[in-house]
Scaffold this motif. Structure first.
Motif, PDB file in Angstrom:
ATOM      1  N   VAL A   1     -14.081  28.477  78.638  1.00  0.00           N
ATOM      2  CA  VAL A   1     -14.471  27.290  79.237  1.00  0.00           C
ATOM      3  C   VAL A   1     -15.528  26.406  78.782  1.00  0.00           C
ATOM      4  O   VAL A   1     -15.259  25.132  78.632  1.00  0.00           O
ATOM      5  N   PRO A   2     -16.506  26.970  78.134  1.00  0.00           N
ATOM      6  CA  PRO A   2     -17.518  26.203  77.014  1.00  0.00           C
ATOM      7  C   PRO A   2     -16.827  25.331  76.156  1.00  0.00           C
ATOM      8  O   PRO A   2     -17.235  23.963  76.018  1.00  0.00           O
ATOM      9  N   GLN A   3     -15.999  25.674  75.495  1.00  0.00           N
ATOM     10  CA  GLN A   3     -15.113  24.829  74.510  1.00  0.00           C
ATOM     11  C   GLN A   3     -14.454  23.675  75.514  1.00  0.00           C
ATOM     12  O   GLN A   3     -14.326  22.487  74.864  1.00  0.00           O
ATOM     13  N   LEU A   4     -13.946  24.021  76.366  1.00  0.00           N
ATOM     14  CA  LEU A   4     -13.218  23.023  77.045  1.00  0.00           C
ATOM     15  C   LEU A   4     -14.030  21.831  77.604  1.00  0.00           C
ATOM     16  O   LEU A   4     -13.998  20.798  77.331  1.00  0.00           O
ATOM     17  N   ASP A   5     -15.087  22.252  78.096  1.00  0.00           N
ATOM     18  CA  ASP A   5     -16.377  21.240  78.621  1.00  0.00           C
ATOM     19  C   ASP A   5     -16.882  20.769  77.640  1.00  0.00           C
ATOM     20  O   ASP A   5     -16.693  19.235  77.662  1.00  0.00           O
ATOM     21  N   SER A   6     -16.923  21.242  76.301  1.00  0.00           N
ATOM     22  CA  SER A   6     -17.327  20.402  75.219  1.00  0.00           C
ATOM     23  C   SER A   6     -16.631  19.395  74.717  1.00  0.00           C
ATOM     24  O   SER A   6     -16.695  18.310  74.392  1.00  0.00           O
ATOM     25  N   LEU A   7     -15.170  19.904  74.580  1.00  0.00           N
ATOM     26  CA  LEU A   7     -13.851  18.988  74.274  1.00  0.00           C
ATOM     27  C   LEU A   7     -14.035  17.744  75.297  1.00  0.00           C
ATOM     28  O   LEU A   7     -13.624  16.424  74.748  1.00  0.00           O
ATOM     29  N   ALA A   8     -13.936  18.172  76.565  1.00  0.00           N
ATOM     30  CA  ALA A   8     -13.964  16.955  77.705  1.00  0.00           C
ATOM     31  C   ALA A   8     -15.055  16.104  77.512  1.00  0.00           C
ATOM     32  O   ALA A   8     -14.712  14.915  77.944  1.00  0.00           O
ATOM     33  N   ARG A   9     -16.169  16.398  77.087  1.00  0.00           N
ATOM     34  CA  ARG A   9     -17.557  15.558  77.001  1.00  0.00           C
ATOM     35  C   ARG A   9     -17.341  14.789  75.826  1.00  0.00           C
ATOM     36  O   ARG A   9     -17.859  13.664  75.747  1.00  0.00           O
ATOM     37  N   ALA A  10     -16.807  15.474  74.609  1.00  0.00           N
ATOM     38  CA  ALA A  10     -17.271  14.965  73.227  1.00  0.00           C
ATOM     39  C   ALA A  10     -15.965  14.717  72.582  1.00  0.00           C
ATOM     40  O   ALA A  10     -16.124  15.097  71.384  1.00  0.00           O
ATOM     41  N   ALA A  11     -14.829  14.505  73.230  1.00  0.00           N
ATOM     42  CA  ALA A  11     -13.675  14.420  72.166  1.00  0.00           C
ATOM     43  C   ALA A  11     -13.443  13.260  71.381  1.00  0.00           C
ATOM     44  O   ALA A  11     -14.162  12.172  71.579  1.00  0.00           O
ATOM     45  N   ARG A  12     -12.769  13.425  70.463  1.00  0.00           N
ATOM     46  CA  ARG A  12     -12.349  12.436  69.261  1.00  0.00           C
ATOM     47  C   ARG A  12     -11.733  11.306  69.991  1.00  0.00           C
ATOM     48  O   ARG A  12     -11.954  10.012  69.628  1.00  0.00           O
ATOM     49  N   THR A  13     -10.692  11.611  70.756  1.00  0.00           N
ATOM     50  CA  THR A  13      -9.937  10.446  71.319  1.00  0.00           C
ATOM     51  C   THR A  13      -9.779  10.815  72.914  1.00  0.00           C
ATOM     52  O   THR A  13     -10.006  11.779  73.360  1.00  0.00           O
ATOM     53  N   TRP A  14      -9.520   9.905  73.717  1.00  0.00           N
ATOM     54  CA  TRP A  14      -9.362   9.877  74.967  1.00  0.00           C
ATOM     55  C   TRP A  14      -8.230  11.022  75.385  1.00  0.00           C
ATOM     56  O   TRP A  14      -8.449  11.654  76.440  1.00  0.00           O
ATOM     57  N   GLN A  15      -7.230  11.090  74.647  1.00  0.00           N
ATOM     58  CA  GLN A  15      -6.137  11.913  74.872  1.00  0.00           C
ATOM     59  C   GLN A  15      -6.600  13.336  74.938  1.00  0.00           C
ATOM     60  O   GLN A  15      -6.212  14.165  75.839  1.00  0.00           O
ATOM     61  N   GLN A  16      -7.538  13.698  73.751  1.00  0.00           N
ATOM     62  CA  GLN A  16      -7.870  14.745  73.632  1.00  0.00           C
ATOM     63  C   GLN A  16      -8.825  15.528  74.937  1.00  0.00           C
ATOM     64  O   GLN A  16      -8.769  16.343  75.545  1.00  0.00           O
ATOM     65  N   GLY A  17      -9.380  14.565  75.259  1.00  0.00           N
ATOM     66  CA  GLY A  17     -10.588  14.536  76.405  1.00  0.00           C
ATOM     67  C   GLY A  17      -9.942  14.869  77.704  1.00  0.00           C
ATOM     68  O   GLY A  17     -10.247  15.621  78.480  1.00  0.00           O
ATOM     69  N   VAL A  18      -8.892  14.140  78.088  1.00  0.00           N
ATOM     70  CA  VAL A  18      -8.268  14.273  79.355  1.00  0.00           C
ATOM     71  C   VAL A  18      -7.379  15.395  79.325  1.00  0.00           C
ATOM     72  O   VAL A  18      -7.351  15.990  80.347  1.00  0.00           O
ATOM     73  N   HIS A  19      -6.940  15.720  78.384  1.00  0.00           N
ATOM     74  CA  HIS A  19      -6.069  17.183  78.326  1.00  0.00           C
ATOM     75  C   HIS A  19      -7.157  18.250  78.522  1.00  0.00           C
ATOM     76  O   HIS A  19      -6.647  19.215  79.239  1.00  0.00           O
ATOM     77  N   ALA A  20      -8.135  18.242  77.799  1.00  0.00           N
ATOM     78  CA  ALA A  20      -9.029  19.324  78.005  1.00  0.00           C
ATOM     79  C   ALA A  20      -9.940  19.174  79.289  1.00  0.00           C
ATOM     80  O   ALA A  20      -9.767  20.366  80.082  1.00  0.00           O
ATOM     81  N   LEU A  21     -10.105  18.019  79.961  1.00  0.00           N
ATOM     82  CA  LEU A  21     -10.330  18.183  81.247  1.00  0.00           C
ATOM     83  C   LEU A  21      -9.438  18.476  82.362  1.00  0.00           C
ATOM     84  O   LEU A  21      -9.715  19.365  83.198  1.00  0.00           O
ATOM     85  N   ALA A  22      -8.076  18.302  82.191  1.00  0.00           N
ATOM     86  CA  ALA A  22      -7.162  18.851  82.808  1.00  0.00           C
ATOM     87  C   ALA A  22      -7.117  20.306  82.858  1.00  0.00           C
ATOM     88  O   ALA A  22      -6.916  21.132  83.928  1.00  0.00           O
ATOM     89  N   SER A  23      -7.168  20.885  81.718  1.00  0.00           N
ATOM     90  CA  SER A  23      -7.421  22.354  81.493  1.00  0.00           C
ATOM     91  C   SER A  23      -8.541  22.721  82.173  1.00  0.00           C
ATOM     92  O   SER A  23      -8.478  23.985  82.966  1.00  0.00           O
ATOM     93  N   LEU A  24      -9.495  22.153  82.067  1.00  0.00           N
ATOM     94  CA  LEU A  24     -11.027  22.827  82.722  1.00  0.00           C
ATOM     95  C   LEU A  24     -10.747  22.702  84.282  1.00  0.00           C
ATOM     96  O   LEU A  24     -11.396  23.388  84.827  1.00  0.00           O
ATOM     97  N   ALA A  25      -9.957  21.710  84.586  1.00  0.00           N
ATOM     98  CA  ALA A  25     -10.023  21.592  86.349  1.00  0.00           C
ATOM     99  C   ALA A  25      -9.268  22.932  86.678  1.00  0.00           C
ATOM    100  O   ALA A  25      -9.720  23.191  87.998  1.00  0.00           O
ATOM    101  N   ARG A  26      -8.397  23.270  85.996  1.00  0.00           N
ATOM    102  CA  ARG A  26      -7.918  24.686  86.473  1.00  0.00           C
ATOM    103  C   ARG A  26      -8.888  25.947  86.586  1.00  0.00           C
ATOM    104  O   ARG A  26      -8.613  26.752  87.162  1.00  0.00           O
ATOM    105  N   LEU A  27      -9.732  25.891  85.596  1.00  0.00           N
ATOM    106  CA  LEU A  27     -10.482  26.760  85.427  1.00  0.00           C
ATOM    107  C   LEU A  27     -12.080  26.848  86.076  1.00  0.00           C
ATOM    108  O   LEU A  27     -12.431  27.837  86.630  1.00  0.00           O
ATOM    109  N   ASP A  28     -12.377  25.806  86.072  1.00  0.00           N
ATOM    110  CA  ASP A  28     -13.749  25.330  86.825  1.00  0.00           C
ATOM    111  C   ASP A  28     -13.870  24.194  87.384  1.00  0.00           C
ATOM    112  O   ASP A  28     -14.215  22.967  86.612  1.00  0.00           O
ATOM    113  N   THR A  29     -13.601  23.979  88.583  1.00  0.00           N
ATOM    114  CA  THR A  29     -13.546  22.788  89.341  1.00  0.00           C
ATOM    115  C   THR A  29     -14.796  21.741  89.288  1.00  0.00           C
ATOM    116  O   THR A  29     -14.771  20.679  89.207  1.00  0.00           O
TER     117      THR A  29
END
Length: 75
Positions: free
Chosen positions: A1-29
């Motif tokens: 979860v910390p890696q997804l959170d970090s990627l959602a917060r500071a991804a290189r592209t919005w695509q990476q960020g939203v995909h990380a965010l979508a995965s994070l939503a399943r694990l930690d709303t």
């Protein structure tokens, strides 16, 4: 979860960020909800469309209502 959170917060592209965010939503709303705002206001309509999906998944009705009035029809 910390890696997804970090990627959602500071991804290189919005695509990476939203995909990380979508995965994070399943694990930690709560954490996903806290990372949603930048994507809901992103200049790319595609990022805002993903933000709407995540908002639905985490039960963020205020963000969903705001995105429902988006000027891009696909959001």
């Amino acid at each position: 979860v910390p890696q997804l959170d970090s990627l959602a917060r500071a991804a290189r592209t919005w695509q990476q960020g939203v995909h990380a965010l979508a995965s994070l939503a399943r694990l930690d709303t709560a954490r996903a909800r806290s990372r949603l705002v930048p994507y809901a206001a992103h200049p790319a309509w595609q990022a805002r469309a993903w933000a709407a999906r995540v908002a639905r998944a985490v039960g963020d009705s205020a963000t969903l209502r705001r995105l429902a009035r988006d000027t891009a029809p696909n959001v």
